[in-house]
Design a protein around this motif. Structure first.
Motif, PDB file in Angstrom:
ATOM      1  N   ASP A 183       0.802  -1.216   0.000  1.00  0.00           N
ATOM      2  CA  ASP A 183       0.000   0.000   0.000  1.00  0.00           C
ATOM      3  C   ASP A 183       0.840   1.273   0.000  1.00  0.00           C
ATOM      4  O   ASP A 183       0.323   2.357   0.269  1.00  0.00           O
ATOM      5  CB  ASP A 183      -0.923   0.007   1.215  1.00  0.00           C
ATOM      6  N   ALA A 184       2.133   1.155  -0.288  1.00  0.00           N
ATOM      7  CA  ALA A 184       2.998   2.333  -0.254  1.00  0.00           C
ATOM      8  C   ALA A 184       4.252   2.095  -1.086  1.00  0.00           C
ATOM      9  O   ALA A 184       4.534   0.977  -1.503  1.00  0.00           O
ATOM     10  CB  ALA A 184       3.377   2.679   1.184  1.00  0.00           C
TER      11      ALA A 184
ATOM     12  N   ALA B 253       3.396  11.947   4.303  1.00  0.00           N
ATOM     13  CA  ALA B 253       4.539  11.051   4.144  1.00  0.00           C
ATOM     14  C   ALA B 253       5.127  10.665   5.492  1.00  0.00           C
ATOM     15  O   ALA B 253       5.081  11.427   6.461  1.00  0.00           O
ATOM     16  CB  ALA B 253       5.607  11.723   3.282  1.00  0.00           C
ATOM     17  N   GLU B 254       5.693   9.469   5.524  1.00  0.00           N
ATOM     18  CA  GLU B 254       6.372   8.962   6.718  1.00  0.00           C
ATOM     19  C   GLU B 254       7.864   8.861   6.417  1.00  0.00           C
ATOM     20  O   GLU B 254       8.252   8.373   5.351  1.00  0.00           O
ATOM     21  CB  GLU B 254       5.818   7.588   7.096  1.00  0.00           C
TER      22      GLU B 254
ATOM     23  N   ARG C  14       8.486   7.224   2.946  1.00  0.00           N
ATOM     24  CA  ARG C  14       7.404   6.286   2.617  1.00  0.00           C
ATOM     25  C   ARG C  14       6.147   7.069   2.272  1.00  0.00           C
ATOM     26  O   ARG C  14       5.672   7.890   3.071  1.00  0.00           O
ATOM     27  CB  ARG C  14       7.134   5.345   3.791  1.00  0.00           C
ATOM     28  N   ILE C  15       5.614   6.828   1.079  1.00  0.00           N
ATOM     29  CA  ILE C  15       4.423   7.520   0.602  1.00  0.00           C
ATOM     30  C   ILE C  15       3.364   6.495   0.250  1.00  0.00           C
ATOM     31  O   ILE C  15       3.623   5.565  -0.528  1.00  0.00           O
ATOM     32  CB  ILE C  15       4.746   8.403  -0.620  1.00  0.00           C
ATOM     33  N   ARG C  16       2.178   6.653   0.804  1.00  0.00           N
ATOM     34  CA  ARG C  16       1.090   5.706   0.547  1.00  0.00           C
ATOM     35  C   ARG C  16       0.672   5.730  -0.927  1.00  0.00           C
ATOM     36  O   ARG C  16       0.880   6.745  -1.624  1.00  0.00           O
ATOM     37  CB  ARG C  16      -0.124   6.017   1.418  1.00  0.00           C
ATOM     38  N   LYS C  17       0.104   4.650  -1.387  1.00  0.00           N
ATOM     39  CA  LYS C  17      -0.452   4.592  -2.732  1.00  0.00           C
ATOM     40  C   LYS C  17      -1.878   5.131  -2.693  1.00  0.00           C
ATOM     41  O   LYS C  17      -2.715   4.645  -1.938  1.00  0.00           O
ATOM     42  CB  LYS C  17      -0.442   3.156  -3.249  1.00  0.00           C
ATOM     43  N   PHE C  18      -2.133   6.122  -3.504  1.00  0.00           N
ATOM     44  CA  PHE C  18      -3.456   6.728  -3.558  1.00  0.00           C
ATOM     45  C   PHE C  18      -4.315   6.021  -4.599  1.00  0.00           C
ATOM     46  O   PHE C  18      -3.807   5.362  -5.508  1.00  0.00           O
ATOM     47  CB  PHE C  18      -3.336   8.223  -3.856  1.00  0.00           C
TER      48      PHE C  18
END
Length: 279
Positions: A68-69, A134-135, A171-175
């Motif tokens: 998911d990211a 973002a994480e 870390r960037i989530r998938k939109f």
């Protein structure tokens, strides 16, 4: 002017870099793209005893796909995003943002991690990646720790990094395919730092309706739910003066002294960002 004398090291692994930082006892400085640190060295605004160049660490230029990211190494350049050489979990938004950073020569060398750690309030990634929630993955002597970008930047040019730590990944989530993104900045000249900027992310599938106002005198101002700032309360309506008034009240509720929406340019940036998303 020229820099003061310093030792230069180019480690090949994350543990080696951490060891060098710890040996420096606060006198060592990380260098990635060098687009901010280089001028600071020349002006002697930064006078480290040692430079630790992390660009030879393979893990810092890697991209890891999760369910998911997507995790990006901190030393990936702006140009890599602009040219589409890395995945874009935000449906092309990262590519668009990267293409508007400074000039191509800067984008060829500057890195996403370096920009975040430099923490200039007028820099593009600070505002837009905060909007994406973002994480950050921080390398430490104990392994790694993770922190939300929103909590990472403490003040202008000040971030939550201890001696012996450095930023290793983002870390960037998938939109979802239906997600929409808006970003607008005001510059007196193309390529210069922005005097006003704002970003908006709307993804109904993930229940995300987030707005961020950047180019403040400190951290970006985060509005976690902007649905009530849209005319009629729906994501398909255009913002108006009443929406900006509500945004001004929301910023005041955050308890932050500087209110950029009271400035016409900042209000304009927020409106334009909203319009790009909901048009």
């Amino acid at each position: 002017m020229k820099p003061v004398d310093f030792r230069y090291s180019r480690p090949g692994t994350i543990p080696e870099a951490i060891e060098l930082l710890n040996e420096g006892a606060g006198g060592a400085k990380i260098m990635a793209g060098g687009q901010s640190l280089g001028p600071m060295l020349n002006l002697r605004l930064a006078q480290p005893e040692q430079i630790v160049d992390i660009t030879a660490i393979p893990a810092l230029t890697m991209v890891t796909e999760e369910r998911d990211a997507v995790v990006f190494g901190a030393c990936i350049t702006h140009a890599a995003f602009e040219d589409g050489r890395v995945p874009d979990p935000a449906n092309g938004f990262l590519r668009r943002v990267a293409g508007g950073i400074a000039y191509r020569a800067v984008r060829n060398r500057g890195t996403i991690g370096g920009s975040l750690v430099h923490a200039d309030p007028a820099a593009d990634w600070i505002t837009t990646l905060t909007a994406l929630d973002a994480e950050l993955i921080v390398a430490t002597a104990q392994g790694e720790r993770r922190v939300a970008l929103e909590a990472f930047m403490m003040m202008a040019f000040g971030v939550h990094l201890d001696d012996g730590e450095f930023l290793a990944g983002i870390r960037i989530r998938k939109f979802s395919p239906a997600a929409r993104f808006g970003y607008y900045k005001f510059c007196r000249k193309r390529g210069e730092f922005a005097e006003a900027m704002a970003a908006v992310v709307i993804d109904p599938a993930l229940n995300i309706y987030r707005g961020v106002i950047g180019a403040t005198q400190s951290r970006p101002l985060v509005l976690d739910d902007i649905r009530d700032l849209l005319r009629g309360g729906g994501e398909s309506s255009a913002p108006n003066g009443a929406a900006l008034a509500r945004a001004r009240d929301r910023v005041a509720d955050l308890g932050i002294d500087d209110d950029p929406i009271t400035d016409a340019m900042h209000g304009n940036a927020f409106a334009r960002a909203l319009e790009q998303v909901i048009a």
